[in-house]
Design a protein around this motif. Structure first.
Motif, PDB file in Angstrom:
ATOM      1  N   SER A  68       1.014  -0.939   0.073  1.00  0.00           N
ATOM      2  CA  SER A  68      -0.168   0.318   0.045  1.00  0.00           C
ATOM      3  C   SER A  68       0.993   0.593  -0.395  1.00  0.00           C
ATOM      4  CB  SER A  68      -0.978  -0.268   0.782  1.00  0.00           C
ATOM      5  OG  SER A  68      -0.115   0.425   2.927  1.00  0.00           O
ATOM      6  N   HIS A  88     -12.301   2.598  -4.776  1.00  0.00           N
ATOM      7  CA  HIS A  88     -10.450   3.464  -3.725  1.00  0.00           C
ATOM      8  C   HIS A  88     -10.897   2.216  -2.422  1.00  0.00           C
ATOM      9  CE1 HIS A  88     -10.943   6.457  -5.800  1.00  0.00           C
ATOM     10  NE2 HIS A  88     -12.272   7.666  -5.767  1.00  0.00           N
ATOM     11  N   ILE A  99      -8.022   1.682   0.139  1.00  0.00           N
ATOM     12  CA  ILE A  99      -7.494   2.137   0.782  1.00  0.00           C
ATOM     13  C   ILE A  99      -8.060  -0.019   2.351  1.00  0.00           C
ATOM     14  CG2 ILE A  99      -9.590   2.837   3.222  1.00  0.00           C
ATOM     15  CD1 ILE A  99      -7.316   4.715   1.106  1.00  0.00           C
ATOM     16  N   GLN A 117      -4.781  -1.033   3.451  1.00  0.00           N
ATOM     17  CA  GLN A 117      -4.391  -0.323   4.510  1.00  0.00           C
ATOM     18  C   GLN A 117      -4.710  -1.782   5.814  1.00  0.00           C
ATOM     19  OE1 GLN A 117      -4.164   3.319   5.373  1.00  0.00           O
ATOM     20  NE2 GLN A 117      -4.494   3.619   3.029  1.00  0.00           N
ATOM     21  N   TYR A 131     -14.660   6.215   0.397  1.00  0.00           N
ATOM     22  CA  TYR A 131     -14.601   4.656   0.438  1.00  0.00           C
ATOM     23  C   TYR A 131     -15.490   4.111   1.239  1.00  0.00           C
ATOM     24  CZ  TYR A 131     -11.420   6.192   4.315  1.00  0.00           C
ATOM     25  OH  TYR A 131     -10.846   6.885   5.041  1.00  0.00           O
ATOM     26  N   ARG A 167      -6.091   6.735   7.239  1.00  0.00           N
ATOM     27  CA  ARG A 167      -6.853   6.196   6.459  1.00  0.00           C
ATOM     28  C   ARG A 167      -5.052   6.500   4.812  1.00  0.00           C
ATOM     29  NH1 ARG A 167      -5.322   1.893   8.574  1.00  0.00           N
ATOM     30  NH2 ARG A 167      -7.634   0.748   9.464  1.00  0.00           N
ATOM     31  N   LEU A 168      -6.507   8.345   4.868  1.00  0.00           N
ATOM     32  CA  LEU A 168      -6.441   9.143   3.615  1.00  0.00           C
ATOM     33  C   LEU A 168      -4.541   9.472   4.111  1.00  0.00           C
ATOM     34  CD1 LEU A 168      -9.075  11.209   2.864  1.00  0.00           C
ATOM     35  CD2 LEU A 168      -8.364   9.871   1.371  1.00  0.00           C
ATOM     36  N   ARG A 194      -2.072   7.018   1.898  1.00  0.00           N
ATOM     37  CA  ARG A 194      -2.367   7.234   0.694  1.00  0.00           C
ATOM     38  C   ARG A 194      -1.604   8.651   0.035  1.00  0.00           C
ATOM     39  NH1 ARG A 194      -2.038   3.458  -1.699  1.00  0.00           N
ATOM     40  NH2 ARG A 194      -0.923   4.689  -3.683  1.00  0.00           N
TER      41      ARG A 194
END
Lengths: 254, 326
Positions: free
Chosen positions: A32, B58, B62, B65, B122, B296-297, B300
């Motif tokens: 990721s 998305h 996501i 993770q 998402y 999470r964002l 990313r």
């Protein structure tokens, strides 16, 4: 330093398995985080190949050893000095250039290694080696293609790739230094003497570096010790993470 | 997974579509024909699908993770390989779905930008943390289980590229669901500590899994038109009920307790009746205030930023090659 197993053939296979496990662990740390979604898939695939090779090598080592250990005992219940991987594979991922150059070096060593090992006098080992050679040839191609793109990409990517190469080159000599164990298994027809692989390595890497417009670093004495159980500071942290559940819950079956 | 996009409000101004084209379009849908990328389609159909497919993509990306959180600590080499393969599948689903969305005239870069800027959603489930290894079981069993309930009908979605993508995705998700249940089974039959981990995972993932199906039908904004266009074929509540009916006996087989004191079997209807879902929590998580939304964002965005120089290098190299060939 005593051998990792009383049987030299098992000890030698474990050493190969240790290298693929630790490098595989490093690959899984990318999940990721890769520069593109396609590369996320590719890095996971490289990691899967390496974990798969580890399992096959450990399983055969345990069979040869004939004792009570299995693949998980080897992976999860040994401390740093019992791990015998070369120092290269435990070096941190760094940026994408470090990971790809590290992989280029490893795959350019492991591909001819497994190609030769595919004529081992142990049929099981030969079979594992045949499959591994096919996989590592693909790893070599992937790492080479990226090294070329980074080296001949932008000024920034060129600088990063050259730095990665310079920083990792001291870990090259250890890969090709034969010790008594290497010579022993090679003499019996079971294994491969790594000092015989350096020519193949140099030829493969020289072609990639030329296309990548990268300069081959000067040959240095280099860092060594992993193959004898003396590691860099990084391995302890890798094992602390990798082994945490087995160490915390020794009675559990998963 | 991830049909929550169908519950979002369509903010775009309504366009008067050509009534003749619209009638032909609806007739094709009613006849179960697939709509393909070059076919005429109403603007809102296109928008709804882009939103739905990209949210699904998305979610896959996501979703790497919370599971990636355990891959370096997986307790056996076999479990490590399984988890790694599963996460790789998810990246593959993401790639496949972005490609399906691109057939509707939007680029992957635009969709990424919507995700990274926080404009696109998402699935809410991935804003919950994975705190013990049994969560890898619970995610496979419950989250992928809920996803399959949503996605099996999408294999018959009226938009061809999405429907075909869903066939592959569903096959892999079914495999993940069985793997997840196998992890739960091993842990439920393991040591007292493992059973406690399994129960803890169920306690934390049960309600968020039910929320994956979206609001009750009475509060769902988009269901009606999506049903008419056969993007969606079952209602949120219908799918949620199907999931509960399938899952409760599985929990009992594991010897685990579903964290719902009001859960009871209704002999008359043959369904399991659940207690009240905390929709305030659902709305908070959707609005960005879940336990892991920011994490999470940020992860990313950091990955995108860290990879920028690599993508630039690849583009620069390709440009040099093209120039040399010209």
């Amino acid at each position: 330093m005593p051998l990792a197993s009383p049987d030299p053939r098992a000890a030698w296979l474990m050493r190969l398995g240790d290298a693929s496990l630790i490098l595989g662990h490093r690959m899984t740390q990318w999940l990721s985080r890769a520069p593109t979604l396609e590369e996320d898939i590719a890095l996971a695939n490289l990691g899967l190949d390496l974990i798969g090779q580890t399992r096959a090598l450990y399983a055969r080592a345990c069979e040869i050893e004939g004792g009570g250990r299995d693949e998980n005992a080897l992976a999860y219940r040994r401390a740093e000095p019992e791990y015998r991987n070369p120092l290269l594979v435990e070096q941190p991922n760094g940026d994408f250039a470090v990971t790809m150059v590290r992989h280029l070096i490893f795959a350019a060593y492991a591909t001819p290694l497994y190609e030769r090992l595919s004529s081992s006098n142990d049929a099981e080992t030969a079979g594992i080696a045949t499959r591994s050679a096919r996989e590592m040839a693909y790893h070599l191609r992937h790492a080479a293609e990226w090294t070329i793109r980074l080296g001949d990409g932008t000024p920034e990517s060129h600088a990063r790739a050259q730095t990665a190469l310079d920083d990792l080159w001291p870990y090259v000599p250890e890969l090709f230094e034969a010790d008594d164990l290497d010579r022993d298994v090679a003499a019996s027809g079971f294994g491969v003497d790594p000092s015989t692989l350096r020519g193949d390595f140099d030829a493969a890497v020289a072609g990639v570096l030329a296309r990548a417009t990268l300069a081959k670093p000067a040959e240095v004495r280099g860092q060594r010790g992993g193959k004898a159980g003396r590691h860099s500071e990084h391995l302890g942290h890798i094992l602390a993470e990798l082994q945490v559940l087995q160490r915390a819950y020794p009675d559990a079956q998963w | 997974m991830y049909a929550q996009a169908l519950n979002a409000k369509d903010a775009a101004p309504a366009i008067a579509e050509d009534p003749v084209k619209l009638a032909v379009f609806q007739a094709r849908i009613d006849a179960e024909e697939k709509i393909e990328p070059n076919d005429w389609m109403p603007a809102q159909y296109r928008r709804t699908l882009i939103r739905q497919i990209s949210q699904h993509a998305h979610s896959e990306v996501i979703g790497m993770q919370p599971e990636g959180n355990w891959v370096t600590r997986a307790p056996t080499l076999a479990r490590k390989a399984q988890l790694l393969a599963k996460i790789q599948d998810e990246a593959g689903h993401g790639l496949y779905l972005y490609s399906a969305a691109e057939t509707l005239g939007v680029s992957r870069e635009e969709l990424y930008d919507q995700l990274l800027s926080g404009r696109a959603k998402y699935s809410s489930i991935f804003n919950y943390p994975t705190l013990n290894y049994a969560d890898m079981g619970a995610i496979g069993w419950l989250v992928d289980g809920a996803a399959i309930m949503n996605q099996i009908p999408l294999c018959r979605c009226s938009y061809g590229p999405y429907a075909r993508a869903m066939i592959l995705v569903c096959k892999e998700e079914s495999f993940h669901q069985r793997q997840g249940y196998a992890i739960m089974l091993a842990m439920a039959r393991g040591t007292a500590e493992q059973r406690a981990m399994a129960q803890d995972a169920l306690d934390r993932f049960w309600w968020p899994s039910l929320m994956m199906f979206g609001p009750h039908d009475s509060n769902s904004v988009h269901s009606e038109l999506s049903m008419k266009w056969k993007i969606k074929r079952f209602t949120n509540d219908g799918l949620r009920q199907k999931f509960i009916d399938a899952t409760v006996p599985q929990a009992h087989y594991l010897g685990l307790t579903i964290p719902d004191p009001d859960l009871r079997f209704d002999e008359a209807t043959g369904h399991w009746e659940h207690g009240v879902i905390d929709w305030d929590e659902f709305n908070r998580v959707l609005a960005g205030d879940g336990p892991c939304n920011r994490q999470r964002l940020k992860h990313r965005r950091d990955a995108e930023a860290d990879g920028q120089w690599v993508r630039e290098a690849a583009a620069a190299y390709a440009a040099k090659q093209r120039k040399a060939a010209a």
